[in-house]
Design a protein around this motif. Structure first.
Motif, PDB file in Angstrom:
ATOM      1  N   LEU A   1       0.816  -1.216   0.000  1.00 38.10           N
ATOM      2  CA  LEU A   1       0.000   0.000   0.000  1.00 38.10           C
ATOM      3  C   LEU A   1       0.850   1.267   0.000  1.00 38.10           C
ATOM      4  CD1 LEU A   1      -2.846  -1.013   2.486  1.00 38.10           C
ATOM      5  CD2 LEU A   1      -2.963  -0.855  -0.009  1.00 38.10           C
ATOM      6  N   LEU A   2       2.146   1.122   0.211  1.00 39.51           N
ATOM      7  CA  LEU A   2       3.044   2.276   0.172  1.00 39.51           C
ATOM      8  C   LEU A   2       3.496   2.589  -1.251  1.00 39.51           C
ATOM      9  CD1 LEU A   2       5.274   1.507   3.296  1.00 39.51           C
ATOM     10  CD2 LEU A   2       3.329   3.074   3.137  1.00 39.51           C
ATOM     11  N   SER A   3       3.263   1.653  -2.171  1.00 41.70           N
ATOM     12  CA  SER A   3       3.616   1.882  -3.571  1.00 41.70           C
ATOM     13  C   SER A   3       2.624   2.855  -4.191  1.00 41.70           C
ATOM     14  CB  SER A   3       3.601   0.564  -4.344  1.00 41.70           C
ATOM     15  OG  SER A   3       2.276   0.048  -4.418  1.00 41.70           O
ATOM     16  N   GLU A   4       2.977   3.439  -5.328  1.00 43.85           N
ATOM     17  CA  GLU A   4       2.077   4.382  -5.988  1.00 43.85           C
ATOM     18  C   GLU A   4       0.752   3.721  -6.380  1.00 43.85           C
ATOM     19  OE1 GLU A   4       1.048   8.191  -6.966  1.00 43.85           O
ATOM     20  OE2 GLU A   4       2.809   7.443  -5.910  1.00 43.85           O
TER      21      GLU A   4
ATOM     22  N   GLY B   1      -0.596   1.167  -4.968  1.00 45.93           N
ATOM     23  CA  GLY B   1      -1.280   0.866  -3.716  1.00 45.93           C
ATOM     24  C   GLY B   1      -1.979   2.083  -3.145  1.00 45.93           C
ATOM     25  N   LYS B   2      -1.340   3.240  -3.266  1.00 50.78           N
ATOM     26  CA  LYS B   2      -1.949   4.481  -2.780  1.00 50.78           C
ATOM     27  C   LYS B   2      -3.185   4.834  -3.606  1.00 50.78           C
ATOM     28  CE  LYS B   2       2.413   6.451  -1.091  1.00 50.78           C
ATOM     29  NZ  LYS B   2       3.429   7.510  -1.296  1.00 50.78           N
ATOM     30  N   ILE B   3      -3.088   4.645  -4.914  1.00 45.01           N
ATOM     31  CA  ILE B   3      -4.231   4.920  -5.793  1.00 45.01           C
ATOM     32  C   ILE B   3      -5.402   4.019  -5.418  1.00 45.01           C
ATOM     33  CG2 ILE B   3      -5.067   4.798  -8.172  1.00 45.01           C
ATOM     34  CD1 ILE B   3      -2.195   5.472  -9.054  1.00 45.01           C
ATOM     35  N   TYR B   4      -5.094   2.739  -5.219  1.00 46.42           N
ATOM     36  CA  TYR B   4      -6.121   1.766  -4.828  1.00 46.42           C
ATOM     37  C   TYR B   4      -6.781   2.169  -3.517  1.00 46.42           C
ATOM     38  CZ  TYR B   4      -7.851  -2.670  -2.888  1.00 46.42           C
ATOM     39  OH  TYR B   4      -8.618  -3.645  -2.305  1.00 46.42           O
ATOM     40  N   SER B   5      -5.977   2.530  -2.533  1.00 50.39           N
ATOM     41  CA  SER B   5      -6.498   2.883  -1.223  1.00 50.39           C
ATOM     42  C   SER B   5      -7.370   4.134  -1.279  1.00 50.39           C
ATOM     43  CB  SER B   5      -5.337   3.100  -0.245  1.00 50.39           C
ATOM     44  OG  SER B   5      -5.820   3.455   1.031  1.00 50.39           O
ATOM     45  N   ILE B   6      -6.900   5.164  -1.969  1.00 52.41           N
ATOM     46  CA  ILE B   6      -7.656   6.419  -2.053  1.00 52.41           C
ATOM     47  C   ILE B   6      -8.995   6.208  -2.750  1.00 52.41           C
ATOM     48  CG2 ILE B   6      -7.698   8.715  -3.101  1.00 52.41           C
ATOM     49  CD1 ILE B   6      -4.653   8.799  -2.686  1.00 52.41           C
TER      50      ILE B   6
END
Length: 240
Positions: free
Chosen positions: A163-166, A168-173
């Protein structure tokens, strides 16, 4: 980075007011489908019909997207599914049990029942607005809660390094705007594209402005990175 459009705030007070306005019209409408007849789908159709009799019905339709039908609920013949279809559709479309984790469902059910009982933060006004809404008995609340918790979302570990990858961040947001972050292992790599496409349609539905055409929007979410992320961490396909 893909364009991420936030989900609009839920205007619960307005929705509850709309429900209050809808109830008197519904009570006087003899053409409404009879409650308790025709199975779970009939209850949902009755709710939609009652909303259609209110000038504020469109507001009720915007609380949740029409994402699941009673027959598509987990264990559709169970008491939990029956209670979900009976009580939840009084104020909005049927929720998918996978929207929230088991931990979150308990507090959500408590809050929803509290409102159905007319004990919201508007005092007597809330009680008046909920006059035509049926609240479940204590035993039914327990059954409903157990059902939703049993079929709740399996959340991805917030501390997962991916989730720290780019991506992963897109997915989380993108995904936490509507529900708990699903564990990618919930589906196989082959299944995820269809799931993401369905979620994309739900997000477009949430972000659609109804009414004056000049205010309508068509937000776009690029999901290719999200799909690749989910496929990379998906459950192994045992059918191969």
């Amino acid at each position: 980075m893909p364009e991420l459009v936030p989900i609009p705030t839920r205007w619960w007070i307005a929705a509850l007011f709309a429900l209050a306005c809808a109830a008197p019209a519904a009570a006087a409408d003899s053409t409404a489908p009879a409650a308790g007849k025709g199975g779970l789908d009939a209850g949902v159709e009755r709710a939609k019909h009652l909303w259609s009799q209110s000038p504020h019905g469109k507001m009720l339709e915007r609380i949740l997207p029409p994402s699941v039908e009673p027959r598509d609920l987990p264990e559709p013949r169970s008491d939990g599914a029956r209670l979900t279809a009976r009580y939840c559709v009084q104020c909005h479309y049927l929720p998918n049990p996978g929207m929230h984790t088991a931990d979150k469902w308990n507090a959500i059910v408590v809050r929803m029942v509290w409102r159905m009982q007319g004990k919201g933060n508007l005092g007597q006004l809330m009680k008046d607005m909920m006059d035509q809404v049926e609240a479940p008995a204590e035993q039914d609340v327990a059954t409903l809660t157990r059902y939703l918790q049993k079929h709740g979302q399996n959340e991805m570990d917030p501390a997962h390094p991916a989730l720290l990858s780019e991506p992963g961040k897109i997915y989380s947001i993108a995904c936490t705007q509507c529900h708990s972050l699903p564990d990618p292992r919930r589906h196989t790599a082959r299944e995820w594209p269809g799931v993401v496409e369905r979620m994309k349609r739900h997000m477009a539905w949430h972000n659609t402005v109804v009414g004056d055409e000049t205010l309508r929007t068509t937000p776009v979410l690029e999901t290719s990175e999200i799909v690749r992320f989910l496929q990379r961490h998906a459950r192994a396909d045992e059918s191969k």
